[in-house]
Write an enzyme that holds these catalytic residues in place. Sequence first.
Site, PDB file in Angstrom:
ATOM      1  N   VAL A   5      15.743  -6.527  -1.684  1.00  0.00           N
ATOM      2  CA  VAL A   5      16.633  -5.756  -1.309  1.00  0.00           C
ATOM      3  C   VAL A   5      17.245  -6.213  -0.091  1.00  0.00           C
ATOM      4  O   VAL A   5      16.707  -6.372   0.895  1.00  0.00           O
ATOM      5  CB  VAL A   5      16.140  -4.103  -1.072  1.00  0.00           C
ATOM      6  CG1 VAL A   5      17.279  -3.150  -0.402  1.00  0.00           C
ATOM      7  CG2 VAL A   5      15.572  -3.672  -2.135  1.00  0.00           C
TER       8      VAL A   5
ATOM      9  N   TYR B 199       0.982  -1.233  -0.134  1.00  0.00           N
ATOM     10  CA  TYR B 199      -0.041  -0.063   0.026  1.00  0.00           C
ATOM     11  C   TYR B 199       0.808   1.229  -0.095  1.00  0.00           C
ATOM     12  O   TYR B 199       0.638   2.029  -0.921  1.00  0.00           O
ATOM     13  CB  TYR B 199      -1.004   0.128   1.289  1.00  0.00           C
ATOM     14  CG  TYR B 199      -1.901  -1.072   1.111  1.00  0.00           C
ATOM     15  CD1 TYR B 199      -3.279  -0.872   0.493  1.00  0.00           C
ATOM     16  CD2 TYR B 199      -1.776  -2.415   1.451  1.00  0.00           C
ATOM     17  CE1 TYR B 199      -4.074  -1.674   0.203  1.00  0.00           C
ATOM     18  CE2 TYR B 199      -2.890  -3.282   1.148  1.00  0.00           C
ATOM     19  CZ  TYR B 199      -4.087  -3.102   0.651  1.00  0.00           C
ATOM     20  OH  TYR B 199      -4.722  -4.060   0.449  1.00  0.00           O
TER      21      TYR B 199
ATOM     22  N   ASN C 174      -9.273  -2.916  10.468  1.00  0.00           N
ATOM     23  CA  ASN C 174      -8.227  -3.286   9.678  1.00  0.00           C
ATOM     24  C   ASN C 174      -7.307  -2.201   8.923  1.00  0.00           C
ATOM     25  O   ASN C 174      -7.968  -1.097   8.755  1.00  0.00           O
ATOM     26  CB  ASN C 174      -9.200  -4.166   8.500  1.00  0.00           C
ATOM     27  CG  ASN C 174     -10.060  -4.978   9.009  1.00  0.00           C
ATOM     28  OD1 ASN C 174     -11.145  -4.520   9.783  1.00  0.00           O
ATOM     29  ND2 ASN C 174     -10.244  -6.056   9.086  1.00  0.00           N
TER      30      ASN C 174
ATOM     31  N   HIS D 184      -2.107  -8.276  11.213  1.00  0.00           N
ATOM     32  CA  HIS D 184      -2.021  -6.873  10.954  1.00  0.00           C
ATOM     33  C   HIS D 184      -0.852  -6.141  11.718  1.00  0.00           C
ATOM     34  O   HIS D 184      -0.793  -5.587  12.663  1.00  0.00           O
ATOM     35  CB  HIS D 184      -3.434  -6.030  11.876  1.00  0.00           C
ATOM     36  CG  HIS D 184      -4.742  -6.613  11.160  1.00  0.00           C
ATOM     37  ND1 HIS D 184      -5.694  -6.100  11.726  1.00  0.00           N
ATOM     38  CD2 HIS D 184      -5.083  -6.905   9.878  1.00  0.00           C
ATOM     39  CE1 HIS D 184      -6.776  -6.487  10.927  1.00  0.00           C
ATOM     40  NE2 HIS D 184      -6.336  -6.949   9.718  1.00  0.00           N
TER      41      HIS D 184
ATOM     42  N   GLU E  30     -14.448  -8.550  13.255  1.00  0.00           N
ATOM     43  CA  GLU E  30     -14.991  -9.158  12.112  1.00  0.00           C
ATOM     44  C   GLU E  30     -15.719 -10.470  11.982  1.00  0.00           C
ATOM     45  O   GLU E  30     -14.869 -11.094  12.842  1.00  0.00           O
ATOM     46  CB  GLU E  30     -13.873  -8.911  11.106  1.00  0.00           C
ATOM     47  CG  GLU E  30     -12.747  -9.788  10.919  1.00  0.00           C
ATOM     48  CD  GLU E  30     -11.847  -9.558  10.148  1.00  0.00           C
ATOM     49  OE1 GLU E  30     -11.393 -10.797   9.356  1.00  0.00           O
ATOM     50  OE2 GLU E  30     -11.219  -8.656  10.099  1.00  0.00           O
TER      51      GLU E  30
ATOM     52  N   ASN F  18      -5.418 -10.292   1.328  1.00  0.00           N
ATOM     53  CA  ASN F  18      -6.306  -9.968   2.072  1.00  0.00           C
ATOM     54  C   ASN F  18      -7.621 -10.051   2.013  1.00  0.00           C
ATOM     55  O   ASN F  18      -7.939 -10.349   0.959  1.00  0.00           O
ATOM     56  CB  ASN F  18      -5.662  -8.542   2.839  1.00  0.00           C
ATOM     57  CG  ASN F  18      -5.922  -7.464   1.812  1.00  0.00           C
ATOM     58  OD1 ASN F  18      -6.990  -7.430   1.066  1.00  0.00           O
ATOM     59  ND2 ASN F  18      -5.166  -6.396   2.048  1.00  0.00           N
ATOM     60  N   GLY F  19      -8.524  -9.831   3.056  1.00  0.00           N
ATOM     61  CA  GLY F  19      -9.714  -9.924   2.903  1.00  0.00           C
ATOM     62  C   GLY F  19     -10.680  -8.653   2.515  1.00  0.00           C
ATOM     63  O   GLY F  19     -11.725  -8.660   2.525  1.00  0.00           O
TER      64      GLY F  19
ATOM     65  N   GLY G 277       0.337  -6.994   0.605  1.00  0.00           N
ATOM     66  CA  GLY G 277      -0.929  -7.565   1.274  1.00  0.00           C
ATOM     67  C   GLY G 277      -2.318  -7.501   0.453  1.00  0.00           C
ATOM     68  O   GLY G 277      -3.165  -8.262   0.797  1.00  0.00           O
TER      69      GLY G 277
HETATM   70  P1  FAD Z   1       2.702  -4.818   2.374  1.00  0.00           P
HETATM   71  O1  FAD Z   1       1.436  -4.849   1.744  1.00  0.00           O
HETATM   72  O2  FAD Z   1       3.151  -5.803   3.471  1.00  0.00           O
HETATM   73  O3  FAD Z   1       3.613  -4.861   1.456  1.00  0.00           O
HETATM   74  C1  FAD Z   1       5.093  -4.966   1.460  1.00  0.00           C
HETATM   75  C2  FAD Z   1       5.625  -5.575   0.141  1.00  0.00           C
HETATM   76  O4  FAD Z   1       7.010  -5.356   0.112  1.00  0.00           O
HETATM   77  C3  FAD Z   1       5.537  -7.099   0.152  1.00  0.00           C
HETATM   78  O5  FAD Z   1       5.010  -7.381  -1.109  1.00  0.00           O
HETATM   79  C4  FAD Z   1       6.813  -7.709   0.163  1.00  0.00           C
HETATM   80  O6  FAD Z   1       7.104  -8.929  -0.601  1.00  0.00           O
HETATM   81  C5  FAD Z   1       7.770  -6.725  -0.384  1.00  0.00           C
HETATM   82  N1  FAD Z   1       9.154  -6.512   0.421  1.00  0.00           N
HETATM   83  C6  FAD Z   1       9.515  -6.497   1.657  1.00  0.00           C
HETATM   84  N2  FAD Z   1      10.683  -6.545   2.000  1.00  0.00           N
HETATM   85  C7  FAD Z   1      11.098  -6.545   0.782  1.00  0.00           C
HETATM   86  C8  FAD Z   1      12.591  -6.239   0.735  1.00  0.00           C
HETATM   87  N3  FAD Z   1      13.592  -6.239   1.275  1.00  0.00           N
HETATM   88  N4  FAD Z   1      12.928  -6.166  -0.880  1.00  0.00           N
HETATM   89  C9  FAD Z   1      11.934  -6.256  -1.901  1.00  0.00           C
HETATM   90  N5  FAD Z   1      10.541  -6.423  -1.340  1.00  0.00           N
HETATM   91  C10 FAD Z   1      10.395  -6.496  -0.194  1.00  0.00           C
HETATM   92  N6  FAD Z   1      -6.069  -5.269   6.041  1.00  0.00           N
HETATM   93  C11 FAD Z   1      -6.970  -4.655   6.083  1.00  0.00           C
HETATM   94  O7  FAD Z   1      -7.258  -3.220   6.021  1.00  0.00           O
HETATM   95  N7  FAD Z   1      -8.293  -5.330   5.680  1.00  0.00           N
HETATM   96  C12 FAD Z   1      -8.498  -6.628   5.512  1.00  0.00           C
HETATM   97  O8  FAD Z   1      -9.456  -7.116   5.239  1.00  0.00           O
HETATM   98  C13 FAD Z   1      -7.194  -7.468   5.621  1.00  0.00           C
HETATM   99  N8  FAD Z   1      -7.196  -8.621   5.638  1.00  0.00           N
HETATM  100  C14 FAD Z   1      -5.862  -9.399   5.808  1.00  0.00           C
HETATM  101  C15 FAD Z   1      -5.696 -10.847   5.421  1.00  0.00           C
HETATM  102  C16 FAD Z   1      -4.648 -11.583   5.480  1.00  0.00           C
HETATM  103  C17 FAD Z   1      -4.660 -12.973   5.216  1.00  0.00           C
HETATM  104  C18 FAD Z   1      -3.132 -10.922   5.495  1.00  0.00           C
HETATM  105  C19 FAD Z   1      -2.091 -11.424   5.711  1.00  0.00           C
HETATM  106  C20 FAD Z   1      -3.342  -9.190   5.704  1.00  0.00           C
HETATM  107  C21 FAD Z   1      -4.794  -8.643   5.924  1.00  0.00           C
HETATM  108  N9  FAD Z   1      -4.805  -7.249   6.216  1.00  0.00           N
HETATM  109  C22 FAD Z   1      -5.872  -6.660   6.006  1.00  0.00           C
HETATM  110  C23 FAD Z   1      -3.490  -6.558   6.355  1.00  0.00           C
HETATM  111  C24 FAD Z   1      -3.003  -5.653   5.126  1.00  0.00           C
HETATM  112  O9  FAD Z   1      -2.759  -6.397   3.887  1.00  0.00           O
HETATM  113  C25 FAD Z   1      -1.667  -5.243   5.618  1.00  0.00           C
HETATM  114  O10 FAD Z   1      -1.941  -4.187   6.621  1.00  0.00           O
HETATM  115  C26 FAD Z   1      -0.966  -4.337   4.605  1.00  0.00           C
HETATM  116  O11 FAD Z   1      -0.734  -5.134   3.203  1.00  0.00           O
HETATM  117  C27 FAD Z   1       0.344  -3.705   4.709  1.00  0.00           C
HETATM  118  O12 FAD Z   1       0.658  -2.670   3.684  1.00  0.00           O
HETATM  119  P2  FAD Z   1       2.193  -2.249   3.645  1.00  0.00           P
HETATM  120  O13 FAD Z   1       2.037  -1.277   2.681  1.00  0.00           O
HETATM  121  O14 FAD Z   1       2.620  -2.075   4.982  1.00  0.00           O
HETATM  122  O15 FAD Z   1       3.047  -3.355   3.205  1.00  0.00           O
END
Ligand code: FAD
Length: 503
Positions: free
Chosen positions: A245, A15, A479, A441, A356, A114-115, A110
């Site tokens: 990275v 995100y 969430n 989360h 939820e 995710n859901g 995520g």
């Molecule tokens: P992320 O979305 O985790 O993205 C990080 C990305 O960086 C990943 O693709 C990872 O592979 C990549 N990465 C990490 N380290 C490196 C590196 N060193 N080099 C290269 N790439 C790297 N949230 C909601 O709001 N609603 C929901 O319904 C919900 N349901 C969920 C269900 C599940 C099963 C899961 C696992 C999570 C859920 N969440 C939900 C949580 C939500 O998906 C996360 O809070 C969100 O994705 C976090 O966003 P972010 O930008 O922090 O990083």
Amino acid sequence: GAAEHSPAVIVGTGYGAAVTALRLGAAGIPTVMLEMGQLWNTPAEDGNIFPDMLNPDRRAMWFKDRTEAPLASFLWLDLVNRDIDRYAGVLDRVNYGDMSVYVGRGVGGGSLVNGAMAVTPKRSYFEQILPRVDADEMYGRYFPLANSMLGTNHIDPEWFETSRAYQFARVSRKAAHEAGFQTAFVPSVYDFDYMRREEEQLVPRSALASEVIYGNNHGKSSLDKSYLAAALGTGNVTIETLTEVRDIAQQQDGTYSLSVRRIDEHGTVLGVRQLTAKYLFLGGGSLGSTELLVRARDTGKLPDLGEEIGRGWGTNGNVMLGRANHSWDPVGELESGMPALGIDNWDDPVSPVFAEIAPVPAGIETFASLYLAITRNPERGTFRYDPGADRAVLQWSESQGQPSIDAAKRVFDRINEVNGTSYRYDLFGDTRAFESRFTYHPLGGLVLGEATDLYGRVNGYRNLYVTDGSLIPGSTGVNPFVTITALAERNIDRVLAEDIRAA
Ligand code: FAD
């Protein structure tokens, strides 16, 4: 040879990363995104991109020999998990002793797994967790912007009352209302019109075909279809996949050098190379970004990083539980993989809970109601560098989950008492009723205003930014992805204006 240079590099494609890429690209800044997971756009031999929850295969998980689903058992039987080949699959479960963290791997992070629940936090709670962020600006501008860009939509309440796929949610709602608790519909980035057509058999099924946690083949507006598509559309953004990275350092001239490892989808290392960037944005998620900075600090590559790096991590108070319904109250054989309703007890001063109502899309009548409760757990974890494993390890003990359990227990004891029902003790591998040893989360590790300034600029370093869930101090009460997205929009606005356009 000389390292490749890009004006801006973004680690990850979740995100925070996706928002940042769109805004940099739209401002005309050539930007490279580096993602350790795959691009999920090509159907496999079965015609699908992703497997469903009932028949997981190698696509399901990130380099595991067996799937590790959150519901470990059913009637204490190990029916849920499957042996699989090690592969660059879409869902990872990172295990740190007493805490396991689920994260998405692939272009979209995520959002792939995710859901899809797209919930804006209560303003009063947001003001508590991030008191130095201007809430007027967030609620007036950045939350609405995030929701519109993400594709947030609302279920038609009349359809909800009649849909077979939400009988499970109506059964849970009835039990909650009997006990005096309120419920609320949960907005989603899964297209509810598409789901309605799934039910009418007009389109291929996804939510109604047990698809969730290992990806959705249809219906969901994941980031690759929203922010990342728009970012690529600017013509200034490129994405490199299967590219992790490993290390970050700063050079004499202030630019950053990154050591980057490419693998194939079976995990074979294809090579390590160096990249340089003037502006470096960390969007690897709470685990990914925190690990990079903890490692950089403790290996001496970014020696000016302080003690706040790696602190303030929390589970958003996650705890999962199941209830056993009466035999005259079936939940139905068909359960939508996408939740649409929650028990909203957040305003309770003693045990705030937002639970939820989660599906068990098993394709059979389970007589079970499942919940993922979000609670206000004040416990925080810390990441420490383990030089032997070259890894940042989370310090968190099982007892730190107890406040989450206590809060959920107060709500669900009452629901069981009033309805004459009981907990399910067969779901988590042993006989526990509450499971707080995993989280969906992960939040914190590089907290806004502590490890960074109030816009995600890392303390002690120019042109180094954090843009993801690691900024949020362990809890957001709902969430988290809408909060992460809106905060990233706010921060990049400021950084573009002050640091980049002005330079
Ligand atoms: P992320 O979305 O985790 O993205 C990080 C990305 O960086 C990943 O693709 C990872 O592979 C990549 N990465 C990490 N380290 C490196 C590196 N060193 N080099 C290269 N790439 C790297 N949230 C909601 O709001 N609603 C929901 O319904 C919900 N349901 C969920 C269900 C599940 C099963 C899961 C696992 C999570 C859920 N969440 C939900 C949580 C939500 O998906 C996360 O809070 C969100 O994705 C976090 O966003 P972010 O930008 O922090 O990083």
